[in-house]
Design a protein around this motif. Sequence first.
Motif, PDB file in Angstrom:
ATOM      1  N   GLY A  27       0.809  -1.222   0.000  1.00  0.00           N
ATOM      2  CA  GLY A  27       0.000   0.000   0.000  1.00  0.00           C
ATOM      3  C   GLY A  27       0.839   1.269   0.000  1.00  0.00           C
ATOM      4  N   ASP A  28       1.969   1.220   0.689  1.00  0.00           N
ATOM      5  CA  ASP A  28       2.829   2.409   0.745  1.00  0.00           C
ATOM      6  C   ASP A  28       3.549   2.618  -0.582  1.00  0.00           C
ATOM      7  OD1 ASP A  28       3.945   4.614   2.054  1.00  0.00           O
ATOM      8  OD2 ASP A  28       5.717   3.469   2.677  1.00  0.00           O
ATOM      9  N   ALA A  29       3.971   1.523  -1.189  1.00  0.00           N
ATOM     10  CA  ALA A  29       4.652   1.616  -2.483  1.00  0.00           C
ATOM     11  C   ALA A  29       3.695   2.167  -3.541  1.00  0.00           C
ATOM     12  CB  ALA A  29       5.177   0.237  -2.886  1.00  0.00           C
ATOM     13  N   LEU A  46      10.918   5.176  -4.956  1.00  0.00           N
ATOM     14  CA  LEU A  46      10.099   5.360  -3.753  1.00  0.00           C
ATOM     15  C   LEU A  46       9.942   4.069  -2.944  1.00  0.00           C
ATOM     16  CD1 LEU A  46       7.186   7.518  -5.277  1.00  0.00           C
ATOM     17  CD2 LEU A  46       9.426   8.267  -4.447  1.00  0.00           C
ATOM     18  N   ASP A  47      10.095   4.192  -1.641  1.00  0.00           N
ATOM     19  CA  ASP A  47       9.831   3.101  -0.698  1.00  0.00           C
ATOM     20  C   ASP A  47      10.794   1.915  -0.861  1.00  0.00           C
ATOM     21  OD1 ASP A  47       8.300   2.303   1.559  1.00  0.00           O
ATOM     22  OD2 ASP A  47       7.130   0.930   0.327  1.00  0.00           O
ATOM     23  N   PHE A  48      12.003   2.179  -1.298  1.00  0.00           N
ATOM     24  CA  PHE A  48      13.051   1.147  -1.239  1.00  0.00           C
ATOM     25  C   PHE A  48      14.403   1.834  -1.107  1.00  0.00           C
ATOM     26  CE2 PHE A  48      14.914   1.362  -5.514  1.00  0.00           C
ATOM     27  CZ  PHE A  48      13.907   1.957  -6.249  1.00  0.00           C
ATOM     28  N   ASP A  88      12.419   7.625   0.878  1.00  0.00           N
ATOM     29  CA  ASP A  88      12.299   6.313   1.518  1.00  0.00           C
ATOM     30  C   ASP A  88      12.451   6.400   3.035  1.00  0.00           C
ATOM     31  OD1 ASP A  88      12.185   3.440   1.661  1.00  0.00           O
ATOM     32  OD2 ASP A  88      14.339   3.485   2.038  1.00  0.00           O
ATOM     33  N   HIS A  89      12.005   5.335   3.711  1.00  0.00           N
ATOM     34  CA  HIS A  89      12.099   5.288   5.180  1.00  0.00           C
ATOM     35  C   HIS A  89      12.688   3.968   5.697  1.00  0.00           C
ATOM     36  CE1 HIS A  89       8.030   3.136   6.000  1.00  0.00           C
ATOM     37  NE2 HIS A  89       8.356   2.952   4.735  1.00  0.00           N
ATOM     38  N   HIS A  90      13.336   3.195   4.824  1.00  0.00           N
ATOM     39  CA  HIS A  90      13.966   1.950   5.287  1.00  0.00           C
ATOM     40  C   HIS A  90      15.370   2.216   5.826  1.00  0.00           C
ATOM     41  CE1 HIS A  90      10.834   0.386   2.559  1.00  0.00           C
ATOM     42  NE2 HIS A  90      10.781  -0.579   3.451  1.00  0.00           N
ATOM     43  N   LEU A  91      15.808   1.357   6.725  1.00  0.00           N
ATOM     44  CA  LEU A  91      17.147   1.499   7.307  1.00  0.00           C
ATOM     45  C   LEU A  91      18.229   1.333   6.238  1.00  0.00           C
ATOM     46  CD1 LEU A  91      16.479  -0.646  10.491  1.00  0.00           C
ATOM     47  CD2 LEU A  91      17.248   1.730  10.550  1.00  0.00           C
ATOM     48  N   SER A 122       5.846   6.196   6.959  1.00  0.00           N
ATOM     49  CA  SER A 122       5.638   5.598   5.644  1.00  0.00           C
ATOM     50  C   SER A 122       6.338   6.478   4.614  1.00  0.00           C
ATOM     51  CB  SER A 122       4.143   5.575   5.314  1.00  0.00           C
ATOM     52  OG  SER A 122       3.628   6.905   5.416  1.00  0.00           O
ATOM     53  N   THR A 123       6.539   5.924   3.429  1.00  0.00           N
ATOM     54  CA  THR A 123       7.055   6.773   2.348  1.00  0.00           C
ATOM     55  C   THR A 123       6.004   7.809   1.984  1.00  0.00           C
ATOM     56  OG1 THR A 123       8.530   5.054   1.593  1.00  0.00           O
ATOM     57  CG2 THR A 123       7.990   6.749  -0.008  1.00  0.00           C
ATOM     58  N   CYS A 124       4.735   7.463   2.163  1.00  0.00           N
ATOM     59  CA  CYS A 124       3.677   8.448   1.878  1.00  0.00           C
ATOM     60  C   CYS A 124       3.795   9.683   2.768  1.00  0.00           C
ATOM     61  CB  CYS A 124       2.307   7.788   2.004  1.00  0.00           C
ATOM     62  SG  CYS A 124       1.865   6.909   0.490  1.00  0.00           S
ATOM     63  N   THR A 151      -1.743   1.726   5.638  1.00  0.00           N
ATOM     64  CA  THR A 151      -1.251   0.353   5.538  1.00  0.00           C
ATOM     65  C   THR A 151       0.088   0.186   6.260  1.00  0.00           C
ATOM     66  OG1 THR A 151      -0.401   0.853   3.318  1.00  0.00           O
ATOM     67  CG2 THR A 151      -2.520  -0.236   3.434  1.00  0.00           C
ATOM     68  N   ASP A 152       0.997   1.150   6.127  1.00  0.00           N
ATOM     69  CA  ASP A 152       2.304   0.982   6.778  1.00  0.00           C
ATOM     70  C   ASP A 152       2.222   1.114   8.309  1.00  0.00           C
ATOM     71  OD1 ASP A 152       3.875   0.296   4.618  1.00  0.00           O
ATOM     72  OD2 ASP A 152       5.435   1.762   5.064  1.00  0.00           O
ATOM     73  N   THR A 153       1.213   1.805   8.826  1.00  0.00           N
ATOM     74  CA  THR A 153       1.082   1.913  10.281  1.00  0.00           C
ATOM     75  C   THR A 153       0.169   0.821  10.838  1.00  0.00           C
ATOM     76  OG1 THR A 153      -0.806   3.421  10.123  1.00  0.00           O
ATOM     77  CG2 THR A 153       1.391   4.448  10.311  1.00  0.00           C
TER      78      THR A 153
HETATM   79 MN    MN Z   1       6.874   1.764   3.329  1.00  0.00          MN
END
Ligand code: MN
Length: 332
Positions: free
Chosen positions: A27-29, A91-93, A117-120, A137-139, A169-171
Amino acid sequence: MINIAELYTLLETPKKIVITTHQKPDGDAMGSSLALYNYLAPKGHFVRVVTPTDFPTYFNWMPNCDEVWNYEENPTLSNALVYEADIIFCLDFNDLSRIDPFNKAFEQTQAKIVLIDHHLYPKDFAHFILHDVKACSTCELIYRFLELLEPAYKCSKEVATCIYTGILTDTGSFSNGATNKKAFEITAQLLDAGLNIIEVQENLNQNGREEKLRFIGNALNRKMTIREDLGIGYIIVDRKDAYTYNLQNGDTEGLVNYPLSIEKVKVAILIKQEAKIIKLSFRSKGTISVEKICRENFEGGGHRNASGGKSFLSLPETINKIISIFEKEKIV
Ligand code: MN
Ligand code: 5GP
């Protein structure tokens, strides 16, 4: 590197833009990609969203989702878009390997690459980076990006709907560890922009197939193992399940969360047999880092409490490997 002012200047005239996101988009992607699409396209840019693999049919209602190309169906044209692009949004990776084999085209482009993005541990491949592991989230970051780019910008209903989908979705519907103050603040702004929460809920969660619900029932009843002694619970989804329940892309989304509802389960794992590999999804409670476990053992990563990876071993060998990891980790 370029800064936001330079990016703003670039976007002042129509550009060729590609937006891409990770394999098996969630959903975030989808939300972040389509939010940006719905922001940029009306401004006169030529924009195309390309997903490395297909996206689940339960996102088929999202504004302009029919403009999304699946790389697997259209590799030659997708590559050509990248070669000719002025700007590419990732986005989101956090690592180009997450869009393999689409990433090969990136070696032959002059485009400015923007990573949101928000991944480590993001890899260093972009000219402009908006990265925050504290973002829900990326959103959330897309919303902040639009605020940065155009402080007076007022979201359209389409953009609002897409951003909300990623936040929701991400939360885990404003309930998991990713949930932050911004999630609520932005959602309040989105409501002012015309977001209809009920509409999203109906499209996302009340529009499914009976087979999927029967599959979840069977998975919880027969395919879930709880090892309180190790603090883990895991669910196995094999090829037979995929056949019996006519599993579709995205049908296992969320399944991994169920074992966590058991008090003594600190880590939940979904072990899913795919065509060539076994795909793993990890979720954890509190400070236990499944990101570290995925990175060190399963060529994966993600967030502290939600990560994924892959195994090239057989199903029984993968299960044994997971068990021996947690025998050593001693999380209980
Ligand atoms: Mn995400
Ligand atoms: P999920 O378990 O829902 O597939 O993914 C959980 C989180 O881990 C997501 O943020 C996702 O992007 C990330 N993730 C899933 N699989 C992989 C993987 O194979 N490699 C990396 N680096 N991250 C992954």
